[in-house]
Scaffold this motif. Structure first.
Motif, PDB file in Angstrom:
ATOM      1  N   TRP A   1      45.425  22.512 -12.755  1.00 27.36           N
ATOM      2  CA  TRP A   1      45.119  22.712 -13.992  1.00 27.36           C
ATOM      3  C   TRP A   1      46.425  23.670 -14.629  1.00 27.36           C
ATOM      4  O   TRP A   1      46.598  24.737 -14.000  1.00 27.36           O
ATOM      5  CB  TRP A   1      43.935  23.156 -14.619  1.00 27.36           C
ATOM      6  CG  TRP A   1      43.770  22.965 -16.139  1.00 27.36           C
ATOM      7  CD1 TRP A   1      44.531  23.858 -17.077  1.00 27.36           C
ATOM      8  CD2 TRP A   1      43.530  21.671 -16.861  1.00 27.36           C
ATOM      9  NE1 TRP A   1      44.141  23.391 -18.271  1.00 27.36           N
ATOM     10  CE2 TRP A   1      43.785  22.054 -18.418  1.00 27.36           C
ATOM     11  CE3 TRP A   1      43.055  20.579 -16.668  1.00 27.36           C
ATOM     12  CZ2 TRP A   1      43.273  21.139 -19.372  1.00 27.36           C
ATOM     13  CZ3 TRP A   1      42.854  19.468 -17.533  1.00 27.36           C
ATOM     14  CH2 TRP A   1      43.198  19.819 -18.763  1.00 27.36           C
TER      15      TRP A   1
ATOM     16  N   SER B   1      48.296  25.116 -18.201  1.00 26.95           N
ATOM     17  CA  SER B   1      48.400  25.237 -19.810  1.00 26.95           C
ATOM     18  C   SER B   1      49.271  26.379 -19.940  1.00 26.95           C
ATOM     19  O   SER B   1      49.920  26.868 -19.052  1.00 26.95           O
ATOM     20  CB  SER B   1      46.920  25.516 -19.975  1.00 26.95           C
ATOM     21  OG  SER B   1      46.456  26.864 -19.615  1.00 26.95           O
TER      22      SER B   1
ATOM     23  N   GLU C   1      37.654  19.304 -15.518  1.00 27.31           N
ATOM     24  CA  GLU C   1      39.004  19.178 -16.553  1.00 27.31           C
ATOM     25  C   GLU C   1      38.452  19.456 -17.973  1.00 27.31           C
ATOM     26  O   GLU C   1      39.219  19.816 -18.702  1.00 27.31           O
ATOM     27  CB  GLU C   1      39.395  17.521 -16.489  1.00 27.31           C
ATOM     28  CG  GLU C   1      39.885  17.262 -15.121  1.00 27.31           C
ATOM     29  CD  GLU C   1      40.091  15.603 -15.069  1.00 27.31           C
ATOM     30  OE1 GLU C   1      40.827  14.984 -14.036  1.00 27.31           O
ATOM     31  OE2 GLU C   1      39.239  15.062 -15.694  1.00 27.31           O
ATOM     32  N   ALA C   2      37.148  19.118 -18.247  1.00 25.52           N
ATOM     33  CA  ALA C   2      36.706  19.235 -19.680  1.00 25.52           C
ATOM     34  C   ALA C   2      36.323  20.710 -19.922  1.00 25.52           C
ATOM     35  O   ALA C   2      36.836  21.236 -20.825  1.00 25.52           O
ATOM     36  CB  ALA C   2      35.258  18.769 -19.709  1.00 25.52           C
TER      37      ALA C   2
ATOM     38  N   GLU D   1      39.908  22.523 -20.295  1.00 27.82           N
ATOM     39  CA  GLU D   1      40.357  22.152 -21.698  1.00 27.82           C
ATOM     40  C   GLU D   1      39.821  22.880 -22.765  1.00 27.82           C
ATOM     41  O   GLU D   1      40.399  23.434 -23.613  1.00 27.82           O
ATOM     42  CB  GLU D   1      40.193  20.567 -21.856  1.00 27.82           C
ATOM     43  CG  GLU D   1      40.691  20.063 -23.326  1.00 27.82           C
ATOM     44  CD  GLU D   1      42.339  20.225 -23.555  1.00 27.82           C
ATOM     45  OE1 GLU D   1      42.768  20.596 -24.432  1.00 27.82           O
ATOM     46  OE2 GLU D   1      42.822  19.655 -22.556  1.00 27.82           O
ATOM     47  N   ALA D   2      38.512  23.137 -22.366  1.00 27.94           N
ATOM     48  CA  ALA D   2      37.740  24.145 -23.408  1.00 27.94           C
ATOM     49  C   ALA D   2      38.123  25.405 -23.286  1.00 27.94           C
ATOM     50  O   ALA D   2      38.289  26.228 -24.340  1.00 27.94           O
ATOM     51  CB  ALA D   2      36.268  23.929 -23.136  1.00 27.94           C
ATOM     52  N   ARG D   3      38.521  25.976 -22.291  1.00 26.89           N
ATOM     53  CA  ARG D   3      39.018  27.254 -21.602  1.00 26.89           C
ATOM     54  C   ARG D   3      40.389  27.519 -22.732  1.00 26.89           C
ATOM     55  O   ARG D   3      40.578  28.774 -23.168  1.00 26.89           O
ATOM     56  CB  ARG D   3      39.026  27.541 -20.250  1.00 26.89           C
ATOM     57  CG  ARG D   3      37.764  27.799 -19.507  1.00 26.89           C
ATOM     58  CD  ARG D   3      38.073  27.737 -18.026  1.00 26.89           C
ATOM     59  NE  ARG D   3      38.983  28.693 -17.550  1.00 26.89           N
ATOM     60  CZ  ARG D   3      38.842  29.853 -16.863  1.00 26.89           C
ATOM     61  NH1 ARG D   3      37.353  30.079 -16.709  1.00 26.89           N
ATOM     62  NH2 ARG D   3      39.866  30.643 -16.484  1.00 26.89           N
ATOM     63  N   HIS D   4      41.201  26.815 -22.464  1.00 24.72           N
ATOM     64  CA  HIS D   4      42.510  26.819 -23.041  1.00 24.72           C
ATOM     65  C   HIS D   4      42.402  26.866 -24.501  1.00 24.72           C
ATOM     66  O   HIS D   4      42.867  27.652 -25.429  1.00 24.72           O
ATOM     67  CB  HIS D   4      43.480  25.527 -22.598  1.00 24.72           C
ATOM     68  CG  HIS D   4      44.750  25.484 -23.366  1.00 24.72           C
ATOM     69  ND1 HIS D   4      45.680  26.599 -23.290  1.00 24.72           N
ATOM     70  CD2 HIS D   4      45.249  24.649 -24.264  1.00 24.72           C
ATOM     71  CE1 HIS D   4      46.639  26.246 -23.899  1.00 24.72           C
ATOM     72  NE2 HIS D   4      46.529  25.146 -24.380  1.00 24.72           N
ATOM     73  N   THR D   5      41.432  25.847 -25.247  1.00 23.05           N
ATOM     74  CA  THR D   5      41.064  25.829 -26.679  1.00 23.05           C
ATOM     75  C   THR D   5      40.494  27.417 -27.008  1.00 23.05           C
ATOM     76  O   THR D   5      41.057  27.945 -28.108  1.00 23.05           O
ATOM     77  CB  THR D   5      40.155  24.872 -27.086  1.00 23.05           C
ATOM     78  OG1 THR D   5      40.627  23.536 -26.538  1.00 23.05           O
ATOM     79  CG2 THR D   5      39.873  24.937 -28.441  1.00 23.05           C
TER      80      THR D   5
END
Length: 466
Positions: free
Chosen positions: A6, A8, A134-135, A138-142
């Protein structure tokens, strides 16, 4: 062995991004609540040999089913990197390498995970776990972008290189207290926790409000004192329970305030931020109210008045005082939302009572942020309503939660059922309370909500089920 990658980017320098991950509280702030619950962060954070303990959610459970998972840290392959590796958990192998490198405009974060469920033949489970990862990332990045934006608005020492404030927190083991402590420490402030047990770490100090035990030097050390302690009110309002609820709040707040009084003026904290609740307005509201509204009737209204009066004693000493009147904190980690979600998933969810009652709610993140905002914003004082600006009724809450979970909301819970659980007084003042509350003071003082709408909050707290 299965590999997961992943990548980011965040708008911070690589060294700053690495240092943020190395701050106490970073794992708590980074973790999506539906994906994992932090039991105990590693200390020192990410130091070789330190162990983090979490409860990781079973994919598809919306955070309702969690399994213990612990990992041990080691050095990474480059200067700004670290590794955490499975110590104990539901997998046979897990190795997560975090690397931070400079790119134009910020930092590229590379997460590489090698994992194995067990013997061969678990391909379908591996695919499910990859989808869940993946979910989660994505939430960690947000969440990290959300916190970076908040840290910038609060002029965090981690970003400005200025000296942080010294924050003493009582009630840090609770749901909200953990997030408040994590927000302050990950921002670069110095945090000390008052604990009732024997201290385990250097940043903990012992106190016992029931016995009147506290070390005045802890209060003299602090620039700000934050108090979130108190016995849970989610219970039957028996005579004994009421007294325990009251004494746990009033006695502890009085001890803090009176100990501040004994300190020389130059040694006193600058600000005292103490918990309160929207229950101060009573259990029935004809119209929406703000902080200027008078107190209502009932046990909780009387309790909050006495609680705020105990906190306000510090104003005589020239100490700024803020009382955070919190609404119902919605999170998949505990409380109202966690109790309601299984019913909806089973197709048995619906409004409470008539459904017309106003629900004064707030996301866990916004509630925690309101304490940080109150401490660091010098002109915030007095009562502050920590509720979301999106006022909803119980009926609207039921419909929104059902829509998020792709379930119906056709099975209302009659008032007598909540009375069986909470008693007549508890049901009236908690589950069936009609509370229409506006966050007037927060908005006036420039606070920006992370989750202003119920839809935003549910997406954050429950995700998609992954």
């Amino acid at each position: 062995m299965t590999n997961f990658e992943w990548t980011s980017e965040v708008p911070l320098a690589a060294e700053t991004t690495y240092l943020w991950h190395a701050q106490p509280g970073a794992l708590t702030r980074l973790s999506p609540h539906w994906a994992q619950e932090i039991v105990e962060e590693s200390y020192p954070p990410i130091a070789p040999g330190s162990v983090a303990q979490v409860k990781t959610s079973v994919p598809g459970s919306y955070g309702l089913v969690r399994r213990p998972f612990s990992s041990v840290h080691s050095e990474g392959p480059s200067r700004f990197s670290f590794v955490d590796e499975l110590k104990k958990g539901p997998l046979s192998q897990w190795k997560h390498t975090h690397e931070f490198s400079s790119v134009a405009g910020g930092t590229k974060i590379d997460d590489h995970i090698e994992f194995s469920m067990g013997p061969a033949g678990f391909d379908s489970i591996d695919r499910t776990l990859i989808h869940n990862l993946e979910a989660t990332f994505e939430a960690r990045h947000t969440r990290m972008l959300m916190d970076i934006e908040f840290l910038e608005r609060m002029n965090a020492p981690l970003l400005t290189q200025k000296k942080g404030k010294r924050i003493l927190i009582a009630g840090s083991s609770g749901l909200v207290g953990r997030q408040v402590a994590a927000l302050f420490s990950s921002a670069g402030h110095f945090v000390r926790l008052l604990v009732r047990r024997t201290p385990k770490f250097e940043y903990e100090s012992h106190w016992n409000p029931e016995l009147g035990i506290i070390n005045p030097r802890d209060l003299a050390w602090a620039d700000a004192v934050v108090h979130l302690g108190g016995r849970s009110i989610a219970t039957r309002f028996t005579k004994k329970a009421k007294e325990e609820i009251r004494s746990s709040r009033i006695d502890s707040t009085t001890l803090l305030a009176e100990t501040m009084r004994t300190l020389p003026e130059a040694k006193r904290p600058e600000v005292f931020v103490c918990a309160s609740a929207v229950g101060i307005y009573g259990s029935h509201a004809e119209v929406p109210v703000d902080e200027t509204a008078p107190a209502g009737d009932g046990f909780l209204a009387e309790l909050c008045q006495e609680w705020e009066a105990a906190a306000a004693r510090v104003e005589e000493l020239g100490i700024r005082r803020v009382s955070i009147r919190s609404g119902i904190a919605l999170t998949s980690l505990s409380g109202f939302l966690k109790l309601q979600t299984p019913l909806y998933l089973a197709g048995a969810g619906g409004r409470l009572g008539s459904g017309e009652q106003g629900l004064a709610w707030v996301s866990l993140d916004d509630l925690a942020r309101s304490y940080v905002h109150a401490v660091l914003t010098n002109y915030v004082r007095g009562p502050v309503n920590a509720v979301a600006p999106d006022m909803v009724s119980q009926q609207e809450f039921a419909e929104t939660l059902a829509a998020h979970l792709h379930r119906p909301a056709r099975v209302p819970t009659p008032g007598f059922v909540t009375e069986l659980v909470l008693g007549a007084d508890g049901a009236k003042e908690l589950a069936l309370a009609d509370q229409k509350v506006r966050p007037e003071r927060l908005e006036e003082t420039g606070y920006q909500f992370a989750h202003p709408t119920l839809t935003d909050c549910l997406e954050e707290e429950l995700g998609s089920g992954a």
